[in-house]
Motif scaffolding. Sequence first.
Motif, mmCIF file in Angstrom:
data_model
loop_
_atom_site.group_PDB
_atom_site.id
_atom_site.type_symbol
_atom_site.label_atom_id
_atom_site.label_comp_id
_atom_site.label_asym_id
_atom_site.label_seq_id
_atom_site.Cartn_x
_atom_site.Cartn_y
_atom_site.Cartn_z
ATOM 1 N N LEU A 69 0.939 -1.215 0.209
ATOM 2 C CA LEU A 69 0.055 0.045 0.035
ATOM 3 C C LEU A 69 0.928 1.345 -0.011
ATOM 4 C CD1 LEU A 69 -3.055 1.106 0.230
ATOM 5 C CD2 LEU A 69 -2.829 0.857 2.565
ATOM 6 N N ALA A 70 1.901 1.456 0.782
ATOM 7 C CA ALA A 70 2.503 2.581 1.042
ATOM 8 C C ALA A 70 4.251 2.264 1.098
ATOM 9 C CB ALA A 70 1.945 3.092 2.352
ATOM 10 N N ARG A 102 -8.734 -8.156 -3.419
ATOM 11 C CA ARG A 102 -10.155 -9.094 -3.408
ATOM 12 C C ARG A 102 -10.475 -8.947 -1.936
ATOM 13 N NH1 ARG A 102 -9.966 -14.022 -7.031
ATOM 14 N NH2 ARG A 102 -8.611 -13.291 -8.669
ATOM 15 N N LYS A 103 -9.458 -8.526 -0.903
ATOM 16 C CA LYS A 103 -10.261 -8.287 0.404
ATOM 17 C C LYS A 103 -11.048 -6.987 0.387
ATOM 18 C CE LYS A 103 -5.976 -10.128 2.758
ATOM 19 N NZ LYS A 103 -4.745 -9.586 3.698
ATOM 20 N N GLY A 104 -10.966 -6.240 -0.417
ATOM 21 C CA GLY A 104 -12.130 -5.282 -0.550
ATOM 22 C C GLY A 104 -12.353 -4.286 0.711
ATOM 23 N N THR A 105 -13.426 -3.837 0.804
ATOM 24 C CA THR A 105 -13.516 -2.708 1.656
ATOM 25 C C THR A 105 -13.824 -3.261 2.979
ATOM 26 O OG1 THR A 105 -16.265 -3.044 1.256
ATOM 27 C CG2 THR A 105 -15.087 -1.161 0.145
ATOM 28 N N ARG A 106 -13.779 -4.397 3.392
ATOM 29 C CA ARG A 106 -13.751 -4.949 4.738
ATOM 30 C C ARG A 106 -12.393 -4.891 5.458
ATOM 31 N NH1 ARG A 106 -11.095 -9.926 5.498
ATOM 32 N NH2 ARG A 106 -10.655 -11.000 3.640
ATOM 33 N N VAL A 107 -11.383 -4.499 4.574
ATOM 34 C CA VAL A 107 -9.967 -4.343 5.014
ATOM 35 C C VAL A 107 -9.412 -2.947 4.639
ATOM 36 C CG1 VAL A 107 -7.614 -5.029 4.995
ATOM 37 C CG2 VAL A 107 -9.397 -6.576 5.125
ATOM 38 N N TYR A 108 -9.575 -2.537 3.335
ATOM 39 C CA TYR A 108 -9.213 -1.209 2.909
ATOM 40 C C TYR A 108 -10.452 -0.208 2.497
ATOM 41 C CZ TYR A 108 -4.986 -3.920 1.920
ATOM 42 O OH TYR A 108 -3.960 -4.586 2.256
ATOM 43 N N SER A 109 -9.876 0.902 2.790
ATOM 44 C CA SER A 109 -10.879 2.097 2.273
ATOM 45 C C SER A 109 -10.896 2.158 0.631
ATOM 46 C CB SER A 109 -10.494 3.186 3.072
ATOM 47 O OG SER A 109 -9.095 3.644 2.249
ATOM 48 N N PRO A 110 -11.969 2.530 0.122
ATOM 49 C CA PRO A 110 -12.071 2.786 -1.229
ATOM 50 C C PRO A 110 -10.902 3.429 -1.869
ATOM 51 C CG PRO A 110 -14.256 3.478 -0.231
ATOM 52 C CD PRO A 110 -13.033 3.343 0.747
ATOM 53 N N GLN A 111 -10.264 4.462 -1.154
ATOM 54 C CA GLN A 111 -8.865 5.274 -1.589
ATOM 55 C C GLN A 111 -7.910 4.205 -1.653
ATOM 56 O OE1 GLN A 111 -10.818 6.510 0.968
ATOM 57 N NE2 GLN A 111 -11.754 8.033 0.026
ATOM 58 N N GLU A 112 -7.780 3.506 -0.564
ATOM 59 C CA GLU A 112 -6.513 2.429 -0.381
ATOM 60 C C GLU A 112 -6.889 1.656 -1.788
ATOM 61 O OE1 GLU A 112 -5.432 2.604 4.170
ATOM 62 O OE2 GLU A 112 -7.285 1.418 3.380
ATOM 63 N N LEU A 113 -8.084 1.109 -1.893
ATOM 64 C CA LEU A 113 -8.353 -0.065 -2.910
ATOM 65 C C LEU A 113 -8.092 0.669 -4.530
ATOM 66 C CD1 LEU A 113 -11.562 -1.519 -1.803
ATOM 67 C CD2 LEU A 113 -9.492 -2.933 -2.057
ATOM 68 N N LEU A 170 -4.458 0.480 -4.991
ATOM 69 C CA LEU A 170 -3.795 -0.834 -5.011
ATOM 70 C C LEU A 170 -4.027 -0.998 -6.442
ATOM 71 C CD1 LEU A 170 -4.858 -2.696 -1.726
ATOM 72 C CD2 LEU A 170 -2.355 -1.950 -2.530
ATOM 73 N N GLN A 171 -5.274 -0.842 -7.122
ATOM 74 C CA GLN A 171 -5.819 -0.982 -8.564
ATOM 75 C C GLN A 171 -4.629 -0.344 -9.458
ATOM 76 O OE1 GLN A 171 -7.933 -3.384 -9.329
ATOM 77 N NE2 GLN A 171 -6.947 -2.957 -11.339
ATOM 78 N N ILE A 172 -4.296 0.854 -8.973
ATOM 79 C CA ILE A 172 -3.639 1.578 -9.807
ATOM 80 C C ILE A 172 -2.264 1.070 -9.977
ATOM 81 C CG2 ILE A 172 -2.151 3.808 -10.125
ATOM 82 C CD1 ILE A 172 -4.730 5.093 -9.162
ATOM 83 N N LYS A 173 -1.531 0.535 -8.691
ATOM 84 C CA LYS A 173 -0.303 -0.206 -8.751
ATOM 85 C C LYS A 173 -0.278 -1.612 -9.574
ATOM 86 C CE LYS A 173 1.529 1.830 -4.485
ATOM 87 N NZ LYS A 173 2.240 1.353 -3.493
ATOM 88 N N LEU A 174 -1.314 -2.168 -9.669
ATOM 89 C CA LEU A 174 -1.733 -3.586 -10.164
ATOM 90 C C LEU A 174 -1.494 -3.332 -11.766
ATOM 91 C CD1 LEU A 174 -2.087 -6.644 -10.429
ATOM 92 C CD2 LEU A 174 -4.580 -6.213 -10.154
ATOM 93 N N THR A 175 -2.245 -2.129 -12.120
ATOM 94 C CA THR A 175 -2.484 -1.882 -13.490
ATOM 95 C C THR A 175 -0.871 -1.367 -13.905
ATOM 96 O OG1 THR A 175 -4.511 -0.841 -13.227
ATOM 97 C CG2 THR A 175 -3.465 -0.268 -15.087
#
Length: 90
Positions: A33-34, A57-68, A71-76
Amino acid sequence: MTRIAVILSTSLFLLAGTAAHAQTQSEKDECLLASRNCIDQVDDIYRRMHRLDKEIRKGTRVYSPQELKKLQIKLTETQEELKTLERPGK
């Protein structure tokens, strides 16, 4: 007697909620994440993509929408990097 039972049950309820929140926070992969807590952690590009996908895949139960989103940007970016490396003639 019932007053003591109510106080004890309320205390247990609050403690259980606090423990669940602490567990959720510890499930975050701060390294992905950081770039924190990354001591002795070197991934190849495939492992990094797998770890990013697993965390997303852990979604919003672990990460905030901004953090997700981060992570998606890093994956891309990692997927684009792989495409660049696999391009013939480079």
